[in-house]
Design a protein around this motif. Structure first.
Motif, PDB file in Angstrom:
ATOM      1  N   LYS A  15       0.823  -1.204   0.000  1.00 20.94           N
ATOM      2  CA  LYS A  15       0.000   0.000   0.000  1.00 20.94           C
ATOM      3  C   LYS A  15       0.857   1.254   0.000  1.00 20.94           C
ATOM      4  O   LYS A  15       0.522   2.262  -0.591  1.00 20.94           O
ATOM      5  CB  LYS A  15      -0.921  -0.003   1.223  1.00 20.94           C
ATOM      6  N   LYS A  16       1.988   1.182   0.700  1.00 19.36           N
ATOM      7  CA  LYS A  16       2.869   2.347   0.799  1.00 19.36           C
ATOM      8  C   LYS A  16       3.655   2.567  -0.484  1.00 19.36           C
ATOM      9  O   LYS A  16       4.033   3.683  -0.807  1.00 19.36           O
ATOM     10  CB  LYS A  16       3.833   2.168   1.981  1.00 19.36           C
ATOM     11  N   ARG A  17       3.920   1.463  -1.211  1.00 18.08           N
ATOM     12  CA  ARG A  17       4.732   1.565  -2.412  1.00 18.08           C
ATOM     13  C   ARG A  17       3.948   2.264  -3.519  1.00 18.08           C
ATOM     14  O   ARG A  17       2.798   1.920  -3.795  1.00 18.08           O
ATOM     15  CB  ARG A  17       5.136   0.158  -2.851  1.00 18.08           C
ATOM     16  N   LEU A  18       4.582   3.230  -4.163  1.00 13.62           N
ATOM     17  CA  LEU A  18       3.909   3.940  -5.258  1.00 13.62           C
ATOM     18  C   LEU A  18       3.878   3.056  -6.496  1.00 13.62           C
ATOM     19  O   LEU A  18       4.835   2.307  -6.756  1.00 13.62           O
ATOM     20  CB  LEU A  18       4.649   5.247  -5.555  1.00 13.62           C
ATOM     21  N   VAL A 137      -3.325   6.279  -7.106  1.00 13.96           N
ATOM     22  CA  VAL A 137      -2.969   6.174  -5.679  1.00 13.96           C
ATOM     23  C   VAL A 137      -4.179   6.493  -4.800  1.00 13.96           C
ATOM     24  O   VAL A 137      -5.172   7.053  -5.273  1.00 13.96           O
ATOM     25  CB  VAL A 137      -1.805   7.145  -5.336  1.00 13.96           C
ATOM     26  N   PRO A 138      -4.102   6.164  -3.498  1.00 15.21           N
ATOM     27  CA  PRO A 138      -5.169   6.553  -2.568  1.00 15.21           C
ATOM     28  C   PRO A 138      -5.285   8.073  -2.475  1.00 15.21           C
ATOM     29  O   PRO A 138      -4.354   8.798  -2.849  1.00 15.21           O
ATOM     30  CB  PRO A 138      -4.696   5.961  -1.226  1.00 15.21           C
ATOM     31  N   LYS A 139      -6.417   8.556  -1.968  1.00 15.17           N
ATOM     32  CA  LYS A 139      -6.683   9.995  -1.906  1.00 15.17           C
ATOM     33  C   LYS A 139      -5.601  10.767  -1.165  1.00 15.17           C
ATOM     34  O   LYS A 139      -5.241  11.886  -1.557  1.00 15.17           O
ATOM     35  CB  LYS A 139      -8.041  10.260  -1.258  1.00 15.17           C
ATOM     36  N   ASP A 140      -5.070  10.182  -0.083  1.00 19.25           N
ATOM     37  CA  ASP A 140      -4.079  10.910   0.715  1.00 19.25           C
ATOM     38  C   ASP A 140      -2.706  10.950   0.063  1.00 19.25           C
ATOM     39  O   ASP A 140      -1.779  11.565   0.592  1.00 19.25           O
ATOM     40  CB  ASP A 140      -3.970  10.306   2.120  1.00 19.25           C
ATOM     41  N   LYS A 141      -2.551  10.288  -1.110  1.00 17.65           N
ATOM     42  CA  LYS A 141      -1.265  10.273  -1.815  1.00 17.65           C
ATOM     43  C   LYS A 141      -1.330  11.015  -3.155  1.00 17.65           C
ATOM     44  O   LYS A 141      -0.369  11.010  -3.917  1.00 17.65           O
ATOM     45  CB  LYS A 141      -0.834   8.828  -2.077  1.00 17.65           C
ATOM     46  N   ARG A 142      -2.474  11.638  -3.440  1.00 14.33           N
ATOM     47  CA  ARG A 142      -2.653  12.243  -4.766  1.00 14.33           C
ATOM     48  C   ARG A 142      -1.677  13.373  -5.053  1.00 14.33           C
ATOM     49  O   ARG A 142      -1.099  13.454  -6.141  1.00 14.33           O
ATOM     50  CB  ARG A 142      -4.097  12.741  -4.918  1.00 14.33           C
ATOM     51  N   THR A 144       1.232  13.831  -3.782  1.00 17.18           N
ATOM     52  CA  THR A 144       2.557  13.236  -3.957  1.00 17.18           C
ATOM     53  C   THR A 144       2.704  12.658  -5.361  1.00 17.18           C
ATOM     54  O   THR A 144       3.733  12.849  -6.024  1.00 17.18           O
ATOM     55  CB  THR A 144       2.784  12.118  -2.918  1.00 17.18           C
ATOM     56  N   ALA A 145       1.667  11.950  -5.827  1.00 16.10           N
ATOM     57  CA  ALA A 145       1.708  11.336  -7.158  1.00 16.10           C
ATOM     58  C   ALA A 145       1.853  12.386  -8.258  1.00 16.10           C
ATOM     59  O   ALA A 145       2.660  12.235  -9.183  1.00 16.10           O
ATOM     60  CB  ALA A 145       0.440  10.511  -7.387  1.00 16.10           C
TER      61      ALA A 145
END
Length: 402
Positions: A15-18, A137-142, A144-145
């Motif tokens: 999950k943590k890996r992009l 990616v999940p919402k909290d990683k957008r 960052t992506a």
């Protein structure tokens, strides 16, 4: 018990890996960023090889920017119903064809056409690239992506442009375009293999929504600020290589080194600009534009000194792109305030405004180079355009207090 713990740890790690697809987008962004700005270091080489003037060669910058300006809002709207992966592959194919055509162009006119075609691909790529990256990616990683994808553009300015300039000056400018086309091919293959087919289709960016946005005075003012404030530096940047060679007295190989220094400064400035623009982008822009204009006026006096020219050039690089985060945030804030739900439209129009600014800067720079003022006058003329951006920002800041 132990087995379930290992399974849980492995799941968390995944999950943590992009996703690898994100890096495919970054490679493509690197290729596209390189082809946009590498021509700045090759203007003299192209002009000499194709028997055209330096001013005419400057059209390779401005017409590309116009292609992006059309591609970002208009072509994105027209291609809104095409599945995202299918559109992405089409864009990369158009990008490869455009650069391949540039590499084999027997005439300056065909080279100009290839730049416009590549500009179309650029505009659509960055318009849909952010939404594709965010969907991976999940919402909290957008955020960052999206920043990782745009890192490809920054890395292109730092490494791709000076390397492409070096290749073009030593092996011919056509070799640079072949190299960029190959980079695009790598990005396309990576996207074909890694980007999923079932990307969620976002709402279509309708042309009618864009018309609604450009009727709002505050948003239009931000677009004008972007065009003049950001574009002013390109009066000088477009002709930076001949300026360093003809006025400062550096060799063509040394200019590649200084483009690397300039690129590093841009990367630093982009980070600084993002940090100082979070709360009141208008206030931050006033400071950045004022400093940017001052540095451009100083460059007029330091251009003939090799040491002082490089110092000034470094500060010019820091300030040239430091305003980008603030300008993007400013237009989004205006859209949120007056036309909620049109933030993506306003952002796409601002991407177009950035490139209109590049086109204006390159065109004005060409006029200056061709006039009696000469190439050494491009810094202070660019400074005047930045001052226009400063004054427009002052008007909007007094009105909105943002």
């Amino acid at each position: 018990m132990e087995t379930s713990t290992i399974h849980r740890d492995t799941t968390v790690a995944k999950k943590k890996r992009l996703p690898a697809a994100l890096w495919a987008l970054t490679i493509s962004a690197f290729a596209i960023g390189t082809t946009e700005f590498v021509i700045v270091g090759l203007l003299s080489t192209v002009a000499n090889d194709l028997g055209t003037s330096l001013t005419s060669a400057g059209l390779l910058v401005s017409l590309y920017a116009i292609g992006v300006a059309i591609g970002a809002p208009i072509l994105t709207a027209l291609t809104g119903k095409i599945p995202r992966k299918q559109l992405l592959m089409g864009i990369m194919l158009l990008f490869i064809i455009g650069n391949g055509l540039a590499a084999i162009s027997p005439s300056f006119e065909l080279l100009l056409l290839s730049r416009v075609v590549t500009g179309f691909a650029h505009g659509v790529f960055f318009s849909i690239g952010s939404t594709i990256a965010a969907s991976l990616v999940p919402k909290d990683k957008r955020a960052t992506a999206i920043s990782i994808m745009f890192a490809g553009l920054t890395v292109a300015i730092v490494t791709g442009v000076p390397l492409g300039t070096y290749i073009g000056q030593n092996f011919g400018w056509r070799a640079t375009f072949i190299g960029v086309a190959l980079l695009g091919l790598v990005g396309a293959i990576a996207s074909l293999a890694l980007v999923p087919k079932n990307i969620k289709q976002s709402a279509t960016l309708r042309l009618i929504d864009q018309l609604k946005v450009i009727k709002n005075p505050s948003i239009v003012l931000v677009l004008a600020i972007t065009a003049f404030g950001y574009g002013g530096t390109f009066v000088t940047f477009t002709y930076l290589t001949p300026l360093l060679e003809e006025v400062t007295g550096f060799s063509s190989n040394m200019t590649s080194v200084f483009l690397l220094i300039y690129g590093i400064a841009i990367a630093i400035g982009n980070i600084i600009g993002g940090k100082v623009s979070n709360n009141k982008p208008g206030k931050a822009l006033l400071v950045m534009f004022a400093l940017q204009a001052i540095v451009l006026f100083v460059l007029y006096f330091t251009a003939s000194s090799q040491i002082f020219a490089i110092v000034t050039l470094f500060f010019m690089g820091i300030l040239a792109f430091s305003n980008v985060p603030a300008l993007q945030l400013y237009v989004v804030k205006m859209a949120e305030k007056y036309l909620p739900g049109t933030e993506d439209v306003a952002s796409a129009l601002n991407i177009a405004a950035f490139n209109v600014g590049i086109a204006i800067g390159a065109y004005v720079g060409g006029m200056v180079v061709e006039s009696e003022l000469g190439i050494e006058a491009t810094p202070w003329v660019g400074g005047i355009l930045v001052i226009v951006g400063f004054l427009l920002t002052l008007v909007l800041f007094k009105k909105e207090k943002i």
